[in-house]
Design an enzyme around this catalytic site. Structure first.
Site, short mmCIF file in Angstrom:
data_model
loop_
_atom_site.label_atom_id
_atom_site.label_comp_id
_atom_site.label_asym_id
_atom_site.label_seq_id
_atom_site.Cartn_x
_atom_site.Cartn_y
_atom_site.Cartn_z
N HIS A 50 0.83 -1.20 0.00
CA HIS A 50 0.00 0.00 0.00
C HIS A 50 0.87 1.26 0.00
CE1 HIS A 50 -3.63 2.24 0.67
NE2 HIS A 50 -2.92 3.00 1.47
N ARG A 57 -9.68 -3.83 -13.69
CA ARG A 57 -9.89 -4.86 -12.67
C ARG A 57 -11.37 -4.88 -12.28
NH1 ARG A 57 -4.45 -2.87 -10.63
NH2 ARG A 57 -3.17 -4.72 -10.27
N ARG A 60 -10.54 -7.23 -17.66
CA ARG A 60 -10.22 -8.53 -17.05
C ARG A 60 -11.47 -9.07 -16.36
NH1 ARG A 60 -5.78 -9.02 -12.43
NH2 ARG A 60 -7.34 -8.00 -11.13
N GLU A 91 0.21 -15.13 -15.01
CA GLU A 91 0.45 -14.86 -13.59
C GLU A 91 1.00 -16.09 -12.88
OE1 GLU A 91 -2.80 -11.92 -11.98
OE2 GLU A 91 -3.78 -13.57 -13.04
N ASN A 104 2.70 -9.01 -10.51
CA ASN A 104 2.51 -9.10 -9.05
C ASN A 104 2.31 -10.56 -8.65
OD1 ASN A 104 2.41 -6.34 -9.37
ND2 ASN A 104 0.18 -6.24 -9.23
N ASP A 105 1.38 -11.22 -9.32
CA ASP A 105 1.15 -12.62 -8.99
C ASP A 105 2.23 -13.53 -9.56
OD1 ASP A 105 -1.08 -12.94 -7.27
OD2 ASP A 105 -2.36 -12.16 -8.85
N ARG A 149 2.45 -12.15 -1.72
CA ARG A 149 2.69 -10.76 -2.09
C ARG A 149 2.29 -9.78 -0.99
NH1 ARG A 149 -1.66 -9.91 -6.98
NH2 ARG A 149 -1.77 -7.73 -6.41
N CYS A 182 1.13 -5.80 -17.11
CA CYS A 182 0.16 -4.93 -16.42
C CYS A 182 0.33 -4.97 -14.91
CB CYS A 182 -1.26 -5.28 -16.81
SG CYS A 182 -1.77 -6.92 -16.27
C1 PEP Z 1 -0.85 -8.96 -11.24
O1 PEP Z 1 -0.99 -9.99 -10.57
O2 PEP Z 1 0.25 -8.49 -11.58
C2 PEP Z 1 -2.04 -8.19 -11.64
C3 PEP Z 1 -1.93 -7.18 -12.48
O3 PEP Z 1 -3.23 -8.53 -11.08
P1 PEP Z 1 -3.64 -8.11 -9.58
O4 PEP Z 1 -2.57 -7.20 -9.05
O5 PEP Z 1 -4.97 -7.46 -9.70
O6 PEP Z 1 -3.68 -9.45 -8.91
MG MG Z 2 -2.96 -10.86 -10.32
#
Ligand code: PEP
Ligand code: MG
Length: 563
Positions: free
Chosen positions: A196, A298, A335, A423, A446-447, A457, A494
């Site tokens: 955050h 999202r 998505r 991901e 991120n994932d 994460r 992304c």
């Molecule tokens: C990701 O996982 O990088 C992604 C863009 O999806 P989210 O952050 O919404 O899980």
């Molecule tokens: Mg994700």
């Protein structure tokens, strides 16, 4: 500015998340009321419960007044939230719950905690907007108790000079209304690149370093220089040198802010920059930035407070609100619901899973409930038709080629372009086969980082692992990008990695065709790409991929770029 210390330079480092240099005195954020102060206070020594209730009333009124004062200095949504918090602190129901607890023989602190707990349960059960107020209730609880026991209010103190905010970690309530002219950088002991804190710092446009072990031990008021590009926090720096570095960083930031696209490398290779959005208003404001569209809408974020699944018509209205700002020839990647794990949606999430991040989330929810996906795709198709915006649709959490093929068939049967997110490492390793059945791929770093490194994460203690610069993550991205180049199909990024100007150069060098990020990050990334040739991007990719660890990878790319 506080007089800088003349002690020899000492430095510590963390994960750099928002570039830029800032210098100033350390200002600590106090999280909770200290247990020692609560223990010292005990039952407060009041002669009866009426005296204890009076003390509560005085504390609650003082807290409410603080919120009201802040509200009158704030604007828009922030002012509304603060006014509502002031009302909540003065709430009669809360007062009578405290009074009841006192009459039942509880001490004042316990009485406040019990009353707040009671309201938290009520608000949570009501769901929707009321459930969102739980954070505010907790904030009021901490502040009232601090006042009762005679401690300064927890949270972010208002600095009287530009300062560097240092905290264990930051919560949304800590950071609402931060003034970037007074808080010139954020440094946290915990937290990762997707925390955050990082998101807030990016929004405020101030340098940020997270996961800086030992930073809380720097005494308040110590003069430090924070470099959000390298992750270094330095004590005892020469003040003139520090000032020159800060000025240079401001000059650079202004140069970045004036960048107006379209994105291309300095030798003219076009790059697509897109925005990540959550709803109609964020899509509308992102549309005013120099972006060629939305690379990640999202959809689940529209339904966090919904108990029941919205009808197809209602979904179509919501999606049309996101698509319409882009009906001018730009495109939007929608998505499908990524419910589950860190984004629980009442009408979709599977309850009671032992390990939700590895459970039935994202696309997997449609296995047992295909109607959910069908209705969402119908809503998206209706919105695309109504707005005339070019609409691509992708599924999150895809693990196998047959999942990708089934999804693509459903999307294409509605006349839309179909893709999947990468991901899960299996999807990256099979990117070339995925591209045989879909029109595009989008890497969710991120994932992908979480699953490649087996590091949650959200786990603030694992920030060094949840870093997209990890060599294994970069390899997976490179494999996916290469598959896209071979197949002649778009492969975008992304996740938060796309918002890092330094990493963006390496991603483009790997063959990534688009970068989608928070709207605020678009200009710095665009400006950085405009300073380098495509050949330099390729060299940056090679340097990053060849480095032994994230820090070395950053240093290697920085050296190459001369930044
Ligand atoms: C990701 O996982 O990088 C992604 C863009 O999806 P989210 O952050 O919404 O899980
Ligand atoms: Mg994700």
């Amino acid at each position: 500015m506080t007089t800088p210390t003349s002690s020899p330079a000492k430095s510590l480092s963390g994960t750099p998340v928002v570039p830029g240099v800032a210098a100033g005195p350390v200002l600590h954020v106090r999280g909770e009321v200290s247990p020692e102060a609560i223990a010292r206070f005990g039952d407060g020594g009041f002669h009866d419960e009426l005296a204890a209730l009076e003390a509560y009333e005085e504390a609650a009124a003082a807290v409410a007044d603080t919120f009201s004062t802040k509200a009158s200095a704030a604007e828009g949504a922030a002012a509304q939230v603060l006014t509502a918090s002031a009302g909540l602190a003065r709430d009669k129901g809360l007062r009578s719950a405290v009074s009841k607890n006192l009459q039942a023989g509880q001490g004042p602190v316990e009485a406040v905690q019990g009353a707040v707990e009671q309201f938290v349960t009520i608000f949570t059960n009501m769901g929707g907007l009321m459930a969102e107020r739980v954070t505010d209730l907790r904030d009021i609880e901490r502040r009232v108790i601090a006042h009762l026991v005679g401690e300064p209010p927890p949270g972010v103190p208002t600095p009287d000079e530009p300062s560097i905010l240092v905290a264990e970690d930051l919560a949304p309530s800590d950071t609402s209304g931060l003034d970037p002219s007074l808080v010139t950088a954020l440094v946290t002991e915990r937290g990762g690149a997707t925390s955050h804190t990082a998101i807030i710092a990016r929004q405020l446009g101030i340098p940020c370093v997270v996961g800086a072990a030992g930073v809380m031990a720097i005494p308040a008021g110590t003069f430090v220089v924070v470099d959000g590009g390298t992750g270094v926090v330095e004590q005892g720096a020469d003040p003139d040198e520090a000032r020159a570095r800060v000025e240079e960083s401001h000059r650079l930031r202004e140069e970045l802010a004036s960048w107006s696209g379209p994105a291309a490398t300095s030798d003219g290779m076009p790059v697509k920059l897109l925005a990540n959005v959550a709803d109609g208003p964020s899509a509308e404001s992102a549309g005013a930035e120099p972006v060629q569209g939305v690379g990640l809408f999202r959809t689940e974020l529209c339904f966090l407070n919904r108990k029941d699944e919205p009808s197809v018509e209602e979904q179509a209205d919501i999606y049309a609100g996101v698509l319409s700002p882009y009906s001018d020839g730009r495109y939007v990647v929608v998505r499908t619901l990524d419910a589950g794990s860190d984004k629980p949606i009442a009408f979709a999430t599977q309850e009671g899973e032992e390990n939700p991040a590895l459970g039935v989330r994202g696309l997997r929810l449609s296995f047992g409930n295909p109607g959910l996906m069908d209705r969402q795709l119908d809503g998206i198709a209706a919105a695309a038709e109504r707005t005339g915006t070019e609409t691509w649709v992708m599924a999150p959490m895809v693990a196998t080629v047959s999942e990708a093929a089934d999804f693509a068939e459903k999307v294409r049967s509605r006349g839309l372009k179909a893709g999947v997110m990468v991901e899960i490492p299996s999807a990256a390793l099979l990117a070339h086969r995925m591209l045989e059945v879909v029109d595009f791929l989008s890497i969710g770093t991120n994932d992908l980082t979480q699953y490649a490194m087996a590091a949650d994460r959200m786990a603030t203690d694992l920030a060094h692992l949840t870093d997209p610069w990890q060599p294994a993550v970069l390899q997976l991205i490179a494999i996916t990008a290469h598959a896209g180049t071979e197949a002649g199909k778009p492969v975008g990024v992304c996740g938060e990695a796309a918002a890092d100007p330094l990493l963006a150069t390496a991603l483009i060098g790997m063959g990534i065709s688009s970068l989608s990020m928070a709207a605020r990050a678009v200009r710095p990334v665009g400006a950085q790409l405009g300073r380098v040739t495509f050949e330099t991007c390729e060299a940056a990719a090679e340097a990053a991929l060849g480095a032994p660890d994230p820090m070395a990878a950053r240093a290697a790319v920085r050296d190459l770029l001369g930044t």
